[in-house]
Design an enzyme around this catalytic site. Structure first.
Site, PDB file in Angstrom:
ATOM      1  N   LYS A  97      27.107  49.423  28.552  1.00 42.63           N
ATOM      2  CA  LYS A  97      27.717  49.174  27.237  1.00 42.63           C
ATOM      3  C   LYS A  97      27.903  47.688  26.942  1.00 42.63           C
ATOM      4  O   LYS A  97      27.823  47.261  25.807  1.00 42.63           O
ATOM      5  CB  LYS A  97      29.056  49.902  27.142  1.00 42.63           C
ATOM      6  CG  LYS A  97      28.861  51.406  27.029  1.00 42.63           C
ATOM      7  CD  LYS A  97      30.000  52.040  26.270  1.00 42.63           C
ATOM      8  CE  LYS A  97      29.675  53.485  25.942  1.00 42.63           C
ATOM      9  NZ  LYS A  97      29.686  54.358  27.148  1.00 42.63           N
ATOM     10  N   GLU A 119      35.730  51.852  18.296  1.00 45.50           N
ATOM     11  CA  GLU A 119      36.215  53.179  18.638  1.00 45.50           C
ATOM     12  C   GLU A 119      35.951  53.391  20.114  1.00 45.50           C
ATOM     13  O   GLU A 119      35.065  52.748  20.686  1.00 45.50           O
ATOM     14  CB  GLU A 119      35.460  54.243  17.821  1.00 45.50           C
ATOM     15  CG  GLU A 119      34.099  54.671  18.397  1.00 45.50           C
ATOM     16  CD  GLU A 119      33.051  53.566  18.446  1.00 45.50           C
ATOM     17  OE1 GLU A 119      33.187  52.586  17.699  1.00 45.50           O
ATOM     18  OE2 GLU A 119      32.098  53.693  19.241  1.00 45.50           O
ATOM     19  N   SER A 386      23.325  54.706  34.220  1.00 51.63           N
ATOM     20  CA  SER A 386      23.960  53.967  33.120  1.00 51.63           C
ATOM     21  C   SER A 386      25.294  53.347  33.499  1.00 51.63           C
ATOM     22  O   SER A 386      25.698  52.340  32.918  1.00 51.63           O
ATOM     23  CB  SER A 386      24.123  54.889  31.911  1.00 51.63           C
ATOM     24  OG  SER A 386      24.815  56.068  32.283  1.00 51.63           O
TER      25      SER A 386
HETATM   26  C1  PLP Z   1      29.199  55.670  27.127  1.00 53.29           C
HETATM   27  C2  PLP Z   1      28.374  56.006  28.269  1.00 53.29           C
HETATM   28  C3  PLP Z   1      27.226  56.817  28.132  1.00 53.29           C
HETATM   29  C4  PLP Z   1      26.810  57.469  26.844  1.00 53.29           C
HETATM   30  O1  PLP Z   1      26.485  56.604  25.811  1.00 53.29           O
HETATM   31  P1  PLP Z   1      25.001  56.353  25.317  1.00 53.29           P
HETATM   32  O2  PLP Z   1      25.198  55.593  24.062  1.00 53.29           O
HETATM   33  O3  PLP Z   1      24.350  57.662  25.109  1.00 53.29           O
HETATM   34  O4  PLP Z   1      24.322  55.555  26.353  1.00 53.29           O
HETATM   35  C5  PLP Z   1      26.442  57.043  29.252  1.00 53.29           C
HETATM   36  N1  PLP Z   1      26.772  56.542  30.452  1.00 53.29           N
HETATM   37  C6  PLP Z   1      27.872  55.765  30.623  1.00 53.29           C
HETATM   38  C7  PLP Z   1      28.182  55.256  31.988  1.00 53.29           C
HETATM   39  C8  PLP Z   1      28.711  55.477  29.541  1.00 53.29           C
HETATM   40  O5  PLP Z   1      29.784  54.713  29.740  1.00 53.29           O
END
Ligand code: PLP
Length: 402
Positions: A97, A119, A386
């Site tokens: 993020k 948000e 992610s």
């Molecule tokens: C917020 C988040 C997501 C989901 O958000 P996307 O916009 O779909 O990437 C996925 N993995 C993690 C670790 C997150 O913090």
């Protein structure tokens, strides 16, 4: 480092449509604000000074480039193709993020904004935004559902420590979709001096293309790294889908490479056929929601329905417009992963590689169970991790013991 445009794939159009999806469904008076934002974004996108300043932050502050790590033990377990992990979990604040947040916060600063708002659901985007605001010396207010404030209290404390104001949203189900609505309403009333930092590849045009641009660094790095390590492109790229920002960041670089199979993993919750799901592509209807046309979960009356997933980051009833388009055209495939499958993968990656993934990312890892038996020894599979799983460890350990 960022992917500005591609040779063949050319989306969205000027109005922000990816086929029939996307657009900007806002009050007429508000359209000039979005136009202005689009103009400012197009300028910085082609401004080398801005891009260097941003890239410096991503390198020196956030720790990019993140490694593309060969998962030897996991590869041996399946005995088929080679599995690589893109380590977005190693970013500052623990997820992808920050890539997007630093980009938007720097743009906000260039546009003269002194205050930023955002948000947040689980609090990850709120923490990333509060972090960037502290770094760039801006005031910061985070809108968060009252229910989420209770569930994710440690992130609320982090945001406060970073100097942000956390505003509790008491409407609707008091969760993420309500926080989006509240932040968006606040922004529409204070657009003169406030910049809205959106947390995923969603929202009205130009947000989806802007977030894609800032996250495109993930896929650009994957491409460069895999070509250096293996001398060829991957066969599969896997990423989890909430709003879709980490996935589109991974996919975008490969859009013109039609032999690279792109697979997004939605949160199926208790199952695609159960009422408790967050799989908006596989089970939703086309509708305008949160300012753009998309697939949304609906009830029998056609109203937007509350989503459900074990993972707060994937618990959203809609999906970014570009993924809706890629789903409909078939360029990318989207599969559902249940809570149970994700928990199993959470444990698996921890035990096999010593990497505790976010429960969101575990949805992408979980798909290996289905995919790997169909692969060959010389196939290459890239899974985007992610984020890291510290935030989930207590809760999941409790669930596993039950
Ligand atoms: C917020 C988040 C997501 C989901 O958000 P996307 O916009 O779909 O990437 C996925 N993995 C993690 C670790 C997150 O913090």
């Amino acid at each position: 480092m960022f992917v500005k445009s591609l040779k063949k794939y050319n989306m969205p159009d000027e109005k922000g449509f990816f086929g029939e999806f996307g657009g900007a469904y806002v009050r007429e008076e508000f359209k000039p604000v979005l136009k202005n934002l689009d103009k400012a974004f197009e300028e910085i996108k082609n401004d080398d000074n801005f891009l260097h300043e941003l890239y410096d932050l991503l390198v020196e502050y956030s720790g990019r480039p993140t490694p593309l790590y060969f998962a030897k033990r996991l590869t041996e377990k399946y005995g088929k193709g080679k599995i690589y992990l893109k380590r977005e979990d190693l970013n500052h604040t623990g997820a992808h993020k920050i890539n997007n947040v630093l980009g938007q916060a720097l743009l906000a600063k260039k546009m003269g904004a002194k205050r930023v708002i955002a948000e947040t659901g689980a609090g990850q985007h709120g923490v990333a935004t509060a972090t960037a605001a502290a770094l760039l010396k801006m005031e910061c207010e985070i809108f968060m559902g009252a229910e989420d404030i209770k569930r994710q209290y440690s992130n609320v404390q982090r945001m406060k420590l970073l100097g942000a104001k956390v505003t509790s949203v008491e409407t609707g189900t008091k969760t993420l979709a309500d926080a989006c609505e509240a932040a968006s309403n606040y922004w529409q009333e204070h657009a003169n001096d406030v910049f809205y930092i959106l947390g995923s590849a969603v929202g009205p045009h130009p947000y989806p293309k802007m977030v894609r641009f800032f996250q495109s660094i993930i896929g650009a790095e994957i491409k460069e790294q895999i070509l250096r390590i293996e001398g060829k492109l991957p066969n599969y790229v896997l990423a989890c889908i909430g709003g879709g920002s980490n996935a589109i960041g991974c996919f975008y670089s490969f859009m013109d490479d039609i032999d690279v199979k792109l697979i997004g993993l939605e949160a199926a919750g208790e199952g695609l056929n159960s009422p408790k799901t967050a799989a908006s592509l596989n089970t939703g209807k086309i509708k305008v929601f949160n300012g753009f046309r998309q697939y949304v979960l609906t009830d029998e009356n056609g109203n937007v329905k509350e989503s459900y997933s074990i993972s707060a980051g994937l618990d959203y009833p809609g999906c970014g417009p570009e993924h809706c388009y890629l789903y409909k055209t078939g360029r990318a495939k989207y599969e559902g992963i249940t809570d149970k499958e994700a928990i199993k993968a959470f444990k698996l990656l921890s035990e096999y590689e010593g990497i505790i993934p976010a429960i969101e990312s575990a949805h992408a890892v979980a798909y290996l169970e289905k995919l790997m038996p169909m692969t060959n020894k010389d196939d290459i599979i890239v899974v985007n991790i992610s984020g890291r799983g510290d935030k989930d460890t207590d809760r999941l350990l409790n669930l596993m013991e039950q």
